[in-house]
Design an enzyme around this catalytic site. Sequence first.
Site, short mmCIF file in Angstrom:
data_model
loop_
_atom_site.label_atom_id
_atom_site.label_comp_id
_atom_site.label_asym_id
_atom_site.label_seq_id
_atom_site.Cartn_x
_atom_site.Cartn_y
_atom_site.Cartn_z
N ALA A 120 0.83 -1.21 0.00
CA ALA A 120 0.00 0.00 0.00
C ALA A 120 0.86 1.26 0.00
O ALA A 120 0.35 2.35 -0.30
CB ALA A 120 -0.91 0.00 1.22
N TYR A 150 10.73 3.15 -0.80
CA TYR A 150 10.20 1.78 -0.70
C TYR A 150 8.96 1.65 -1.60
O TYR A 150 8.81 0.68 -2.35
CB TYR A 150 9.87 1.49 0.76
CG TYR A 150 9.08 0.23 1.03
CD1 TYR A 150 9.68 -1.02 0.96
CD2 TYR A 150 7.73 0.30 1.38
CE1 TYR A 150 8.95 -2.18 1.22
CE2 TYR A 150 7.01 -0.85 1.65
CZ TYR A 150 7.62 -2.08 1.57
OH TYR A 150 6.89 -3.22 1.83
#
Length: 325
Positions: A120, A150
Amino acid sequence: MGKRVLVCGAGGFIGSHLVTRLKAEGCWVRGVDLKFPRYAPTEADDFVIGDLRQADFVRGVVDQPFDEVYQLAADMGGAGYVFTGDHDADIMHNSALINLNVLEALRRRNCKRVFYSSSACMYPQENQEDPDNPNCAEDSAYPAHPDSEYGWEKLFSERLYLAYGRNHGLSVRIARYHNIFGELGSWQDGKEKAPAAMCRKVAQCPDGGTIEVWGDGRQTRSFLHVSECLEGTLRLMRSDFTGPVNIGSDEMVTINDLIDRIARIAGKTVRRNHIPGPLGVRGRNSDNRLIAERLGWAPSLPLNNGLERTYAWISAQVAQGKKDA
Ligand code: NAD
């Protein structure tokens, strides 16, 4: 004969649980990781220790046309690892190399089906500024603007998997995991996530004592127990839907609420001292409309149920004075 399955990242939190689940189903499983699972012996039939950043090593591990490959290996951690900026180059370099190597080895061996765990964290940050109303619908991913490197690497690798699917006939399945937690996960090594960190702090706190919380605690999140994560992962892998699709809980809570729930489970009164720290976005929740529509399933285990199991495990670690080496 059972399926022959490869799990990359089998020494990690989700990967080690996945191996256990696949073994219970009768699969033959090879696990690969830099390390063995930390808290319980692996149940893999074959466990290869090695570095997936090395292309030769990856080619050696992918020595047969596995029926299913789960690629979970990544350089990752909680907010204290991902959001400080100190590990950005490692995170991007290491995880991208792993994905490049794994896909190329699968293509050479004619493996047919691969699962990739995205996150997410790849959703645009401006859609997650309102803690009461974050937008994490799958089709909100572009124009892209993740709040961490990330997240950018996850987005790049999603596209890489989709490209191999289009150009090399690989059946690709991609999930965007939202905050997975549970027993046998990091709880005090600097890579732990909020549920494990808060379980540890509450377990270590005397009744009526105070724990430190990063930020004002009003940021919202949802947390999915690892058992539900595996259920969704296997259902997606064995469906005809490529994704990317969210696998997460839509039971959104504030961090303060999370702490209060854990304190109630522990039977303690706990005060909060809010201090500066790395935070991530203001609000995030899993949007489960697409998974419900395409798989006829969505996670439903109540947060408290998963927290009870996790608190029981972490408080036992604390009581035994174990180190998360
Ligand atoms: P984890 O850190 O426990 O597991 C990842 C594993 O990959 C580790 O055991 C690590 O040793 C291994 N690894 C890292 N670099 C490697 C290398 N070069 N060679 C071989 N192995 C290597 O993380 P996890 O929580 O189990 O997450 C699994 C996957 O799910 C990751 O890709 C992660 O990004 C993704 N994900 C997890 C969450 C979550 O909340 N846990 C949320 C979103 C996405």
